[in-house]
Design a protein around this motif. Structure first.
Motif, PDB file in Angstrom:
ATOM      1  N   ASP A   7      39.422  38.463  41.051  1.00  0.00           N
ATOM      2  CA  ASP A   7      40.009  39.171  39.923  1.00  0.00           C
ATOM      3  C   ASP A   7      38.916  39.658  38.970  1.00  0.00           C
ATOM      4  OD1 ASP A   7      42.473  39.723  38.069  1.00  0.00           O
ATOM      5  OD2 ASP A   7      41.080  38.579  36.821  1.00  0.00           O
ATOM      6  N   LEU A   8      37.921  38.815  38.712  1.00  0.00           N
ATOM      7  CA  LEU A   8      36.826  39.208  37.822  1.00  0.00           C
ATOM      8  C   LEU A   8      36.016  40.350  38.418  1.00  0.00           C
ATOM      9  CD1 LEU A   8      35.534  35.736  36.539  1.00  0.00           C
ATOM     10  CD2 LEU A   8      37.063  37.351  35.372  1.00  0.00           C
ATOM     11  N   LEU A   9      35.775  40.310  39.733  1.00  0.00           N
ATOM     12  CA  LEU A   9      35.041  41.394  40.382  1.00  0.00           C
ATOM     13  C   LEU A   9      35.799  42.713  40.248  1.00  0.00           C
ATOM     14  CD1 LEU A   9      33.784  39.629  43.645  1.00  0.00           C
ATOM     15  CD2 LEU A   9      32.384  40.369  41.710  1.00  0.00           C
ATOM     16  N   GLU A  10      37.118  42.667  40.431  1.00  0.00           N
ATOM     17  CA  GLU A  10      37.908  43.888  40.293  1.00  0.00           C
ATOM     18  C   GLU A  10      37.881  44.408  38.857  1.00  0.00           C
ATOM     19  OE1 GLU A  10      41.837  43.647  41.808  1.00  0.00           O
ATOM     20  OE2 GLU A  10      41.195  43.154  43.848  1.00  0.00           O
ATOM     21  N   ARG A  11      37.940  43.504  37.901  1.00  0.00           N
ATOM     22  CA  ARG A  11      37.890  43.925  36.503  1.00  0.00           C
ATOM     23  C   ARG A  11      36.524  44.524  36.152  1.00  0.00           C
ATOM     24  NH1 ARG A  11      42.418  42.060  33.794  1.00  0.00           N
ATOM     25  NH2 ARG A  11      43.626  40.534  35.004  1.00  0.00           N
ATOM     26  N   MET A  12      35.458  43.978  36.746  1.00  0.00           N
ATOM     27  CA  MET A  12      34.133  44.549  36.536  1.00  0.00           C
ATOM     28  C   MET A  12      34.063  45.963  37.100  1.00  0.00           C
ATOM     29  SD  MET A  12      31.639  41.313  37.343  1.00  0.00           S
ATOM     30  CE  MET A  12      30.130  42.246  36.929  1.00  0.00           C
ATOM     31  N   ALA A  13      34.626  46.142  38.295  1.00  0.00           N
ATOM     32  CA  ALA A  13      34.637  47.474  38.894  1.00  0.00           C
ATOM     33  C   ALA A  13      35.438  48.450  38.040  1.00  0.00           C
ATOM     34  CB  ALA A  13      35.216  47.407  40.308  1.00  0.00           C
ATOM     35  N   ASP A  14      36.587  48.001  37.524  1.00  0.00           N
ATOM     36  CA  ASP A  14      37.416  48.864  36.677  1.00  0.00           C
ATOM     37  C   ASP A  14      36.689  49.271  35.406  1.00  0.00           C
ATOM     38  OD1 ASP A  14      39.375  48.512  38.541  1.00  0.00           O
ATOM     39  OD2 ASP A  14      40.576  47.116  37.360  1.00  0.00           O
ATOM     40  N   ALA A  15      35.788  48.397  34.930  1.00  0.00           N
ATOM     41  CA  ALA A  15      35.062  48.662  33.679  1.00  0.00           C
ATOM     42  C   ALA A  15      33.787  49.466  33.908  1.00  0.00           C
ATOM     43  CB  ALA A  15      34.730  47.338  32.994  1.00  0.00           C
ATOM     44  N   GLY A  16      33.557  49.910  35.135  1.00  0.00           N
ATOM     45  CA  GLY A  16      32.370  50.712  35.421  1.00  0.00           C
ATOM     46  C   GLY A  16      31.239  49.931  36.055  1.00  0.00           C
ATOM     47  N   GLY A  17      31.477  48.645  36.356  1.00  0.00           N
ATOM     48  CA  GLY A  17      30.484  47.861  37.075  1.00  0.00           C
ATOM     49  C   GLY A  17      29.637  46.942  36.229  1.00  0.00           C
ATOM     50  N   GLU A  18      29.721  47.050  34.892  1.00  0.00           N
ATOM     51  CA  GLU A  18      28.924  46.185  34.012  1.00  0.00           C
ATOM     52  C   GLU A  18      29.756  45.777  32.812  1.00  0.00           C
ATOM     53  OE1 GLU A  18      24.876  47.378  33.060  1.00  0.00           O
ATOM     54  OE2 GLU A  18      25.162  46.626  31.019  1.00  0.00           O
TER      55      GLU A  18
ATOM     56  N   GLY B 226      30.433  42.360  29.653  1.00  0.00           N
ATOM     57  CA  GLY B 226      30.025  41.113  29.021  1.00  0.00           C
ATOM     58  C   GLY B 226      31.089  40.053  29.232  1.00  0.00           C
ATOM     59  N   LEU B 227      30.716  38.798  29.042  1.00  0.00           N
ATOM     60  CA  LEU B 227      31.660  37.706  29.245  1.00  0.00           C
ATOM     61  C   LEU B 227      32.864  37.809  28.324  1.00  0.00           C
ATOM     62  CD1 LEU B 227      29.349  34.589  29.780  1.00  0.00           C
ATOM     63  CD2 LEU B 227      30.479  36.012  31.492  1.00  0.00           C
ATOM     64  N   SER B 228      32.625  38.209  27.080  1.00  0.00           N
ATOM     65  CA  SER B 228      33.735  38.300  26.130  1.00  0.00           C
ATOM     66  C   SER B 228      34.744  39.355  26.563  1.00  0.00           C
ATOM     67  CB  SER B 228      33.217  38.603  24.725  1.00  0.00           C
ATOM     68  OG  SER B 228      32.495  39.823  24.703  1.00  0.00           O
ATOM     69  N   GLU B 229      34.258  40.464  27.148  1.00  0.00           N
ATOM     70  CA  GLU B 229      35.165  41.500  27.648  1.00  0.00           C
ATOM     71  C   GLU B 229      36.014  40.968  28.795  1.00  0.00           C
ATOM     72  OE1 GLU B 229      33.064  45.354  28.304  1.00  0.00           O
ATOM     73  OE2 GLU B 229      31.391  44.306  27.368  1.00  0.00           O
ATOM     74  N   LEU B 230      35.379  40.232  29.703  1.00  0.00           N
ATOM     75  CA  LEU B 230      36.119  39.657  30.819  1.00  0.00           C
ATOM     76  C   LEU B 230      37.149  38.646  30.321  1.00  0.00           C
ATOM     77  CD1 LEU B 230      33.374  39.117  33.549  1.00  0.00           C
ATOM     78  CD2 LEU B 230      35.293  40.724  33.609  1.00  0.00           C
ATOM     79  N   SER B 231      36.790  37.867  29.326  1.00  0.00           N
ATOM     80  CA  SER B 231      37.715  36.891  28.782  1.00  0.00           C
ATOM     81  C   SER B 231      38.914  37.584  28.148  1.00  0.00           C
ATOM     82  CB  SER B 231      37.006  36.012  27.751  1.00  0.00           C
ATOM     83  OG  SER B 231      37.892  35.065  27.208  1.00  0.00           O
ATOM     84  N   ALA B 232      38.658  38.655  27.409  1.00  0.00           N
ATOM     85  CA  ALA B 232      39.739  39.380  26.738  1.00  0.00           C
ATOM     86  C   ALA B 232      40.692  40.022  27.751  1.00  0.00           C
ATOM     87  CB  ALA B 232      39.160  40.433  25.810  1.00  0.00           C
ATOM     88  N   SER B 233      40.155  40.587  28.830  1.00  0.00           N
ATOM     89  CA  SER B 233      40.999  41.289  29.789  1.00  0.00           C
ATOM     90  C   SER B 233      41.707  40.343  30.751  1.00  0.00           C
ATOM     91  CB  SER B 233      40.177  42.313  30.579  1.00  0.00           C
ATOM     92  OG  SER B 233      39.234  41.666  31.412  1.00  0.00           O
ATOM     93  N   SER B 234      41.079  39.229  31.080  1.00  0.00           N
ATOM     94  CA  SER B 234      41.654  38.318  32.072  1.00  0.00           C
ATOM     95  C   SER B 234      42.479  37.193  31.464  1.00  0.00           C
ATOM     96  CB  SER B 234      40.541  37.690  32.919  1.00  0.00           C
ATOM     97  OG  SER B 234      39.761  36.783  32.144  1.00  0.00           O
TER      98      SER B 234
END
Length: 265
Positions: free
Chosen positions: A28-39, A41-49
């Motif tokens: 799930d985190l890998l997919e969210r990174m791809a959706d965000a353009g590939g890069e 921060g941890l706080s962004e991943l925490s907020a979205s997931s």
């Protein structure tokens, strides 16, 4: 770019069918990174997931150790190089599944048929079946182009929010491939609105002078994909739209079912 298949909070998700929760969360985190353009921060991943920072940090450490994610000097995380091999292998398999459907397009339209994916900010061609005409279009499988100058690019971007499209165009710069290429973001967004209205996209001498292309997205594809036919403007005329587009849409729907079932035609 495309919305993650796991758009709901990962913290609320239950492992399906006895799955391993940490593995599901890592993907799930890998997919969210791809959706965000590939890069990200941890706080962004925490907020979205919806996952707590310690959990994300632990998962990311594992992904970094395996080479699927790398940590940047700015402490943000980017998709890692080991994903390339997985993606290339998956693209080849996707192309293998698509070829029988592209062959039908060639049979019914007489023109070269392609399948392409949206990979980051670029279009990558993953399959092609050439026309039998002596004068025909050829695009090398694996070739990458910018989406704003292609029919498949328009077909794919038409399904994305305007703000995401603007961000992509800002990153690519919209260089002109020909004098017919759209190089203004507002004009391009108007063109995407027309794609949504009509249900298909056209590249009219925008990638190469003397070539016209019709393209449609593959509905419900596991990754953003489109199919197209292309040929000389003398054969692929505006009048041929009524014949070609329904065939494209029918084949795209059939390919969608085959991909969902993960079996060749």
């Amino acid at each position: 770019m495309p919305p993650s298949s796991a758009s709901t909070s990962a913290a609320d998700a239950k492992p399906a069918g006895g799955g391993v929760q940490s593995l599901e969360r890592a993907f799930d985190l890998l997919e969210r990174m791809a959706d965000a353009g590939g890069e990200v921060g941890l706080s962004e991943l925490s907020a979205s997931s919806g996952l707590p920072l310690p959990t994300i940090h632990r998962l990311m450490r594992t992904l970094v150790a395996c080479g699927y994610v790398r940590q940047q000097p700015n402490r943000r995380y980017a998709l890692g190089p080991r994903l390339i091999r997985l993606g290339e292998s998956a693209s080849r398999l996707l192309g293998t599944w698509a070829r029988p459907f592209l062959a039908r397009l060639v049979e019914e339209t007489g023109e070269t048929a392609n399948m392409a994916l949206l990979d980051g900010d670029e279009i990558v061609y993953v399959a092609q079946v050439p026309s039998r005409h002596a004068v025909r279009m050829f695009t090398e499988v694996g070739r990458r182009v910018l989406p704003h100058s292609t029919g498949v690019g328009k077909a794919l971007l038409a399904g994305h929010p305007p703000e995401e499209v603007r961000a992509l165009l800002g990153r690519t710069g919209m260089p002109a491939a020909t004098e017919k290429t759209i190089t203004d973001p507002d004009t391009f967004l108007d063109a995407l609105a027309e794609v949504r209205r009509l249900g298909y996209a056209v590249d009219d001498n925008e990638q190469e002078i003397g070539v016209r292309c019709f393209a449609v997205p593959v509905p419900d594809s596991p990754t953003s994909a489109a199919i197209s036919i292309s040929g000389p403007t003398g054969r692929v005329t505006e009048a041929s739209t009524e014949k070609v587009v329904p065939v494209l849409q029918e084949v795209a729907a059939q390919l969608s079912v085959a991909l969902a079932n993960q079996t060749p035609a």
